[in-house]
Design a protein around this motif. Structure first.
Motif, PDB file in Angstrom:
ATOM      1  N   GLU A   1     133.074 -36.030  42.324  1.00  0.00           N
ATOM      2  CA  GLU A   1     133.811 -34.847  41.600  1.00  0.00           C
ATOM      3  C   GLU A   1     132.853 -34.358  40.640  1.00  0.00           C
ATOM      4  N   HIS A   2     131.513 -34.165  41.101  1.00  0.00           N
ATOM      5  CA  HIS A   2     130.450 -33.347  40.356  1.00  0.00           C
ATOM      6  C   HIS A   2     130.564 -31.766  41.069  1.00  0.00           C
ATOM      7  N   GLN A   3     130.001 -31.056  40.196  1.00  0.00           N
ATOM      8  CA  GLN A   3     129.639 -29.792  40.606  1.00  0.00           C
ATOM      9  C   GLN A   3     127.875 -29.847  41.251  1.00  0.00           C
ATOM     10  N   VAL A   4     128.102 -29.450  42.446  1.00  0.00           N
ATOM     11  CA  VAL A   4     126.604 -29.514  43.272  1.00  0.00           C
ATOM     12  C   VAL A   4     126.139 -28.271  43.658  1.00  0.00           C
ATOM     13  N   ILE A   5     125.020 -27.970  43.314  1.00  0.00           N
ATOM     14  CA  ILE A   5     124.072 -26.716  43.624  1.00  0.00           C
ATOM     15  C   ILE A   5     123.210 -27.360  44.854  1.00  0.00           C
ATOM     16  N   GLY A   6     123.349 -27.076  46.266  1.00  0.00           N
ATOM     17  CA  GLY A   6     122.403 -27.405  47.099  1.00  0.00           C
ATOM     18  C   GLY A   6     121.221 -26.544  47.446  1.00  0.00           C
ATOM     19  N   THR A   7     119.943 -26.969  47.402  1.00  0.00           N
ATOM     20  CA  THR A   7     119.121 -26.085  47.814  1.00  0.00           C
ATOM     21  C   THR A   7     118.495 -26.295  49.427  1.00  0.00           C
ATOM     22  N   THR A   8     118.575 -25.269  50.118  1.00  0.00           N
ATOM     23  CA  THR A   8     118.135 -25.197  51.320  1.00  0.00           C
ATOM     24  C   THR A   8     117.422 -23.891  51.979  1.00  0.00           C
ATOM     25  N   ARG A   9     116.632 -23.887  52.995  1.00  0.00           N
ATOM     26  CA  ARG A   9     116.369 -22.488  53.546  1.00  0.00           C
ATOM     27  C   ARG A   9     117.202 -22.327  54.596  1.00  0.00           C
ATOM     28  N   GLN A  10     118.309 -22.960  54.950  1.00  0.00           N
ATOM     29  CA  GLN A  10     119.124 -22.612  55.992  1.00  0.00           C
ATOM     30  C   GLN A  10     120.186 -21.550  55.637  1.00  0.00           C
ATOM     31  N   LYS A  11     120.674 -20.626  56.500  1.00  0.00           N
ATOM     32  CA  LYS A  11     121.469 -19.620  56.007  1.00  0.00           C
ATOM     33  C   LYS A  11     122.984 -20.318  55.889  1.00  0.00           C
ATOM     34  N   GLU A  12     123.274 -21.141  56.848  1.00  0.00           N
ATOM     35  CA  GLU A  12     124.651 -21.539  57.015  1.00  0.00           C
ATOM     36  C   GLU A  12     124.851 -22.484  55.802  1.00  0.00           C
ATOM     37  N   VAL A  13     126.196 -22.289  55.166  1.00  0.00           N
ATOM     38  CA  VAL A  13     126.793 -23.167  54.035  1.00  0.00           C
ATOM     39  C   VAL A  13     126.758 -24.350  54.580  1.00  0.00           C
ATOM     40  N   LEU A  14     126.267 -25.511  54.005  1.00  0.00           N
ATOM     41  CA  LEU A  14     126.309 -27.037  54.248  1.00  0.00           C
ATOM     42  C   LEU A  14     127.581 -27.552  54.053  1.00  0.00           C
ATOM     43  N   PHE A  15     128.273 -27.451  52.883  1.00  0.00           N
ATOM     44  CA  PHE A  15     129.622 -28.033  52.923  1.00  0.00           C
ATOM     45  C   PHE A  15     130.683 -27.131  52.114  1.00  0.00           C
ATOM     46  N   ASP A  16     131.688 -27.412  52.886  1.00  0.00           N
ATOM     47  CA  ASP A  16     133.128 -26.564  52.503  1.00  0.00           C
ATOM     48  C   ASP A  16     133.853 -27.098  51.489  1.00  0.00           C
ATOM     49  N   ASP A  17     133.360 -27.187  50.280  1.00  0.00           N
ATOM     50  CA  ASP A  17     133.952 -27.635  49.178  1.00  0.00           C
ATOM     51  C   ASP A  17     133.803 -26.762  48.050  1.00  0.00           C
ATOM     52  N   ALA A  18     134.838 -26.820  47.086  1.00  0.00           N
ATOM     53  CA  ALA A  18     135.022 -25.779  45.947  1.00  0.00           C
ATOM     54  C   ALA A  18     133.885 -26.011  44.797  1.00  0.00           C
ATOM     55  N   ASN A  19     133.739 -27.574  44.911  1.00  0.00           N
ATOM     56  CA  ASN A  19     132.451 -27.819  43.911  1.00  0.00           C
ATOM     57  C   ASN A  19     130.907 -27.741  44.317  1.00  0.00           C
ATOM     58  N   TYR A  20     130.967 -27.124  45.473  1.00  0.00           N
ATOM     59  CA  TYR A  20     129.690 -26.919  46.040  1.00  0.00           C
ATOM     60  C   TYR A  20     129.090 -25.528  46.331  1.00  0.00           C
ATOM     61  N   SER A  21     127.968 -24.733  45.829  1.00  0.00           N
ATOM     62  CA  SER A  21     127.310 -23.787  45.823  1.00  0.00           C
ATOM     63  C   SER A  21     125.841 -24.006  46.518  1.00  0.00           C
ATOM     64  N   GLN A  22     125.201 -22.882  47.039  1.00  0.00           N
ATOM     65  CA  GLN A  22     124.097 -23.240  47.508  1.00  0.00           C
ATOM     66  C   GLN A  22     122.781 -22.072  47.090  1.00  0.00           C
ATOM     67  N   LEU A  23     121.762 -22.462  47.152  1.00  0.00           N
ATOM     68  CA  LEU A  23     120.461 -21.769  46.758  1.00  0.00           C
ATOM     69  C   LEU A  23     119.777 -21.787  47.802  1.00  0.00           C
ATOM     70  N   ASP A  24     119.198 -20.760  48.109  1.00  0.00           N
ATOM     71  CA  ASP A  24     117.939 -20.512  49.126  1.00  0.00           C
ATOM     72  C   ASP A  24     116.668 -20.485  48.058  1.00  0.00           C
TER      73      ASP A  24
END
Length: 211
Positions: A24-47
């Motif tokens: 239940e942590h809030q996670v920001i994941g970095t990736t060069r991929q365009k698609e969102v890696l995880f479908d979770d309210a606590n997940y956001s993504q950064l290029d």
């Protein structure tokens, strides 16, 4: 906690984000991929491009992040840009942003060059040189509350939830490496420590407590 995972789309990074979201942590994941890696309210993504200038990396990092994981890897390509220079720039950016906790995924014996004559390491010498000096920078040139996790060969096999932490080499389940990385997040005894790990017979939380 609000956690930045640099390299969220990698083999270890994917498993680590799963573990952190389950906790239940809030996670920001970095990736060069365009698609969102995880479908979770606590997940956001950064290029986030770690080959960019340090200031550009730092500008993309939120100030209220509680911890940064570096689990990115070059996969043998651009080892200097990614595994060394990219790692050091994220260390610098983390410190300059005022974030204290930094957890590095490294490699077995990255800081002990006397063990580098073994065939498994000799075949990865350029990678090991990069990991060595990135880890040295973290230890000697930063004031971060770091932990350096040093697994041996990564294997895509089911995790057992058990490991060994010692000075011998061995294979590692990717899932167990991710669980270990998640476990050190709140294990204050691992701050300013680096440790080797491999498959074993000790519960991961118990093993981490011995660091």
């Amino acid at each position: 906690m609000k956690i930045l995972v640099i390299g969220a789309s990698g083999r270890v990074g994917t498993e680590l984000v799963k573990q952190l979201l389950a906790d239940e942590h809030q996670v920001i994941g970095t990736t060069r991929q365009k698609e969102v890696l995880f479908d979770d309210a606590n997940y956001s993504q950064l290029d986030l491009d770690i080959t960019a200038e340090k200031d550009a990396i730092q500008d993309q990092m939120d100030k209220d992040i509680d911890a940064v994981y570096f689990v990115a890897g070059s996969g043998g390509k651009d080892v200097l840009e990614v595994d060394l220079h990219g790692a050091v720039k994220t260390i610098q950016a983390t410190q300059d942003k005022g974030i204290k906790r930094y957890i590095m995924l490294s490699a077995a014996f990255s800081l002990d060059t006397s063990k580098w004559n073994s065939p498994g390491i000799a075949n990865l010498k350029e990678y090991y040189i990069c990991k060595h000096y990135a880890d040295q920078w973290l230890v000697n040139n930063s004031t971060l509350d770091y932990t350096i996790v040093q697994p041996g060969a990564l294997k895509e096999c089911a995790g057992t939830g058990k490991i060994a932490i010692d000075e011998s080499a061995g294979e590692n389940s990717i899932e167990d490496v991710a669980t270990t990385l998640a476990a050190v997040l709140t294990a204050d005894n691992t701050i300013k420590q680096a440790f080797n790990m491999h498959n074993g017979d000790i519960d991961i939380n118990e093993a981490v407590a011995t660091v």
